[in-house]
Design an enzyme around this catalytic site. Structure first.
Site, PDB file in Angstrom:
ATOM      1  N   CYS A 293       1.141   2.246  11.969  1.00 52.22           N
ATOM      2  CA  CYS A 293       2.146   1.951  10.940  1.00 52.22           C
ATOM      3  C   CYS A 293       2.402   3.231  10.148  1.00 52.22           C
ATOM      4  O   CYS A 293       1.651   4.204  10.281  1.00 52.22           O
ATOM      5  CB  CYS A 293       1.688   0.814  10.029  1.00 52.22           C
TER       6      CYS A 293
ATOM      7  N   HIS B 279       0.824  -1.195   0.000  1.00 54.84           N
ATOM      8  CA  HIS B 279       0.000   0.000   0.000  1.00 54.84           C
ATOM      9  C   HIS B 279       0.861   1.249   0.000  1.00 54.84           C
ATOM     10  O   HIS B 279       2.005   1.244   0.421  1.00 54.84           O
ATOM     11  CB  HIS B 279      -0.957   0.013   1.207  1.00 54.84           C
TER      12      HIS B 279
END
Length: 635
Positions: A183, A67
């Protein structure tokens, strides 16, 4: 917004043709591009690779979620690819990956898009959902499975698992565990780690609450009441998390990937309070929990120094490059006022602040914000108040000033902890700064003349190194620059080089810069000389590595090192050691801490021999990598 608005039939690949991680990324990025979801295919791929360089997005259990969030994304979207045979995506559990969801978030992705993207990450924690996706035969079936799951779960994201809530009142359960997950992009791992911790806690009948620090902001925020009742807090994050609310609590800090890989072990450690006690005073070595005390004591000193070094580096890099440019402009345009201004900014201003900033941030690492001012002032004294003609104790004085100020401030905070509540507001704005600056300043004024003499003697000793001794130091510094590419070993070597440059010993900085330029240059050369041993994407990355290496940006090798560390890191360390050793052998000095090729005019010695040393080191790295890697045509 529904997931099926972001994942459409034209972004689904039922059977991937890819055989490697790099190929999967290329195939899925191409799918998004062909569907009109990207503004810049290459730019989005760079964002994906940058995320992979931080840690693998192969989360295990057959799933990978590459991603990226980038301006290269025209419309937020999801691409799905499936490999029934499975392939090596460097998953956390070491097993082949079969399902690949590539998430493309635009730079200005709104809250709705981000929540939808994170919802998919949560769904993938459901083994039944994964199995249905694996067995689907058409794009329509995949869309239907996702749609059904979303209808079932819609409205439940970011809520605590009902089974966990019931566990709070179940007989025999232990104390409540809290957690924070985060994250770098805040889209996938953040929410998957949270769900994994919730599911595992439910199976263990342990009450838990998980806060997610996602791209759309903080969700399920931990309250003061939660923290008060908590047994321990798990912080599973790859980014900085504010720990100040957890003063006096056991805090277990791990990378976000550990929450996906070993959630049960983390919860068990939290329940047994096998984690250090966090103190806002920064006293990492002051107090720790059972089993964590020795580790915390060993790491505190290093942590404080690295905090100082990391915050000092922008002054070094920015100032150093401006100094190099001032020399370049001065040679091209003699008597240039612009060149004088560049040198004034870089040398007289940015470089002058290096030691005070180092000391200030070491002190604040120890004593939090109240430590910064006395540390910075102590560092300023270190570089302005000396003995005789020598007015600076340099980095030695800065280090001592930083630790002195930090622990003086801690002592003052403890001494004043018993003040009446009516004086509480005066502590941070009056008592702490006045007393800590006074005590630190007086001590530094007394000891810095002696420190200056020690610093001068040490510098003279190092300057007197020659022959074999100097070459050995060059070899060691070069290798250190290439082992972890911007990590603590790299920073230790770089800081030493800067300290010696500040003392007028130029040979060490030359060896450091040579060692830092070799890793990206060596891998770039390898992709050119051994083309059939690298994928197309790796060869494209190699072109970028030429530029990064030329300008002394060691991190240009990270994509290669992350993908193949066992081959790349030894090769780069050997090549960098060769370059550092040769630089020292030729007695090359360098009067700049950064810049790479634009620092040629600041080389003290023969610039051709210096850059020949770097080229030889890069070729050594390239040849070793080429010999070790497999030919893709034979795989």
């Amino acid at each position: 917004m529904r997931i099926t608005e972001l994942l459409t039939k034209d972004t689904v690949i039922l059977q991937l043709q890819s055989q490697s991680k790099a190929d999967v990324i290329e195939e899925l990025v191409s799918k998004l591009d062909s569907a009109g979801k990207l503004n810049d295919k290459a730019g989005f791929k760079d964002a994906i690779l940058a995320r992979e360089a931080q840690s693998t997005t192969g989360i295990g259990e057959g799933i990978a979620i590459p991603h990226g969030k980038s301006a290269a994304v025209k419309t937020p979207a999801i691409a799905f690819g499936r490999s029934k045979e499975g392939l090596d995506y460097e998953a956390l559990d070491g097993q082949p990956s079969h399902l690949f969801f590539m998430i493309a978030a635009s730079e200005g992705a709104n809250q709705t898009h981000l929540e939808t993207l994170s919802r998919l990450s949560s769904f993938l924690m459901d083994s039944t959902f994964r199995s249905n996706i694996e067995n689907a035969e058409t794009e329509e079936q995949i869309m239907s499975i996702i749609d059904a799951k979303e209808k079932e779960e819609l409205g439940e994201e970011e809520q605590e698992n009902p089974a966990v809530e019931l566990a709070q009142d179940a007989p025999g359960t232990q104390g409540k565990v809290l957690a924070i997950t985060a994250c770098p992009t805040g889209i996938a791992h953040t929410f998957m780690a949270a769900d994994k911790l919730k599911q595992t806690a439910a199976e263990m009948n342990v009450p838990i609450k998980v806060q997610t620090n996602g791209a759309g902001g903080v969700k399920n925020r931990l309250t003061d009441e939660d923290i008060k009742d908590a047994t321990a807090i798990i912080v599973a994050a790859d980014v900085n998390v504010d720990l100040s609310p957890f003063d006096g609590k056991h805090v277990l800090q791990v990378p976000v990937g550990r929450a996906l890989k070993i959630p049960k072990e983390l919860i068990e450690k939290a329940l047994s309070q096998d984690a250090p006690v966090h103190h806002n005073s920064g006293g990492g070595s002051e107090a720790a929990a059972e089993g964590g005390q020795k580790k915390e004591q060993r790491s505190g000193f290093y942590k404080h120094i690295m905090n100082g070094v990391s915050n000092m580096l922008p002054f070094v890099v920015g100032g150093g490059i401006l100094i190099a440019l001032s020399i370049l402009f001065g040679e091209l345009f003699p008597d240039s006022r612009f060149a004088e201004m560049l040198n004034e900014i870089g040398s007289s201003q940015a470089f002058f602040l290096i030691v005070p900033v180092l000391a200030g941030f070491i002190s604040s690492s120890i004593a939090d914000k109240p430590g910064f001012a006395p540390g910075a002032i102590g560092g300023l004294i270190a570089v302005t108040y000396g003995h005789g003609d020598a007015t600076s104790s340099g980095f030695l004085g800065g280090l001592i000033a930083g630790f002195l100020a930090g622990y003086v401030t801690l002592g003052i905070k403890k001494a004043l902890s018993g003040l009446p509540p009516v004086l509480e507001g005066l502590k941070t704005i009056l008592f702490f700064p006045v007393l800590s600056i006074f005590i630190t300043g007086m001590i530094m004024l007394l000891i810095n003349p002696s420190l200056t003499q020690v610093y001068v003697a040490l510098s003279n000793f190092l300057e007197g190194l020659g022959g074999t001794n100097l070459v050995l130091v060059g070899i060691v510094l070069g290798a250190m620059m290439a082992i972890d590419m911007g990590g603590p070993i790299n920073k230790a070597a770089y800081t030493f080089g800067i300290a010696m440059l500040d003392a007028g010993n130029l040979e060490f900085m030359a060896a450091v810069m040579a060692g830092g330029m070799v890793p990206p240059l060596g891998l770039a050369l390898a992709t050119s000389l051994f083309r059939h041993k690298f994928t197309k994407q790796e060869r494209e990355t190699g072109k970028t590595a030429y530029v990064l290496g030329a300008f002394f940006i060691s991190e240009g090798v990270i994509p290669f090192a992350a993908a193949d560390p066992l081959r790349v890191i030894p090769a780069t360390a050997i090549g960098a050691a060769v370059a550092g050793g040769l630089s020292a052998f030729f007695a090359i000095g360098l009067n700049a801490p950064h810049g790479g090729i634009i620092s040629a005019s600041l080389v003290d010695g023969n610039p051709l021999l210096y850059f020949l040393s770097i080229i030889i080191g890069a070729f050594v790295t390239a040849i070793i990598v080429g010999l070790l890697k497999k030919d893709l045509r034979k795989v």
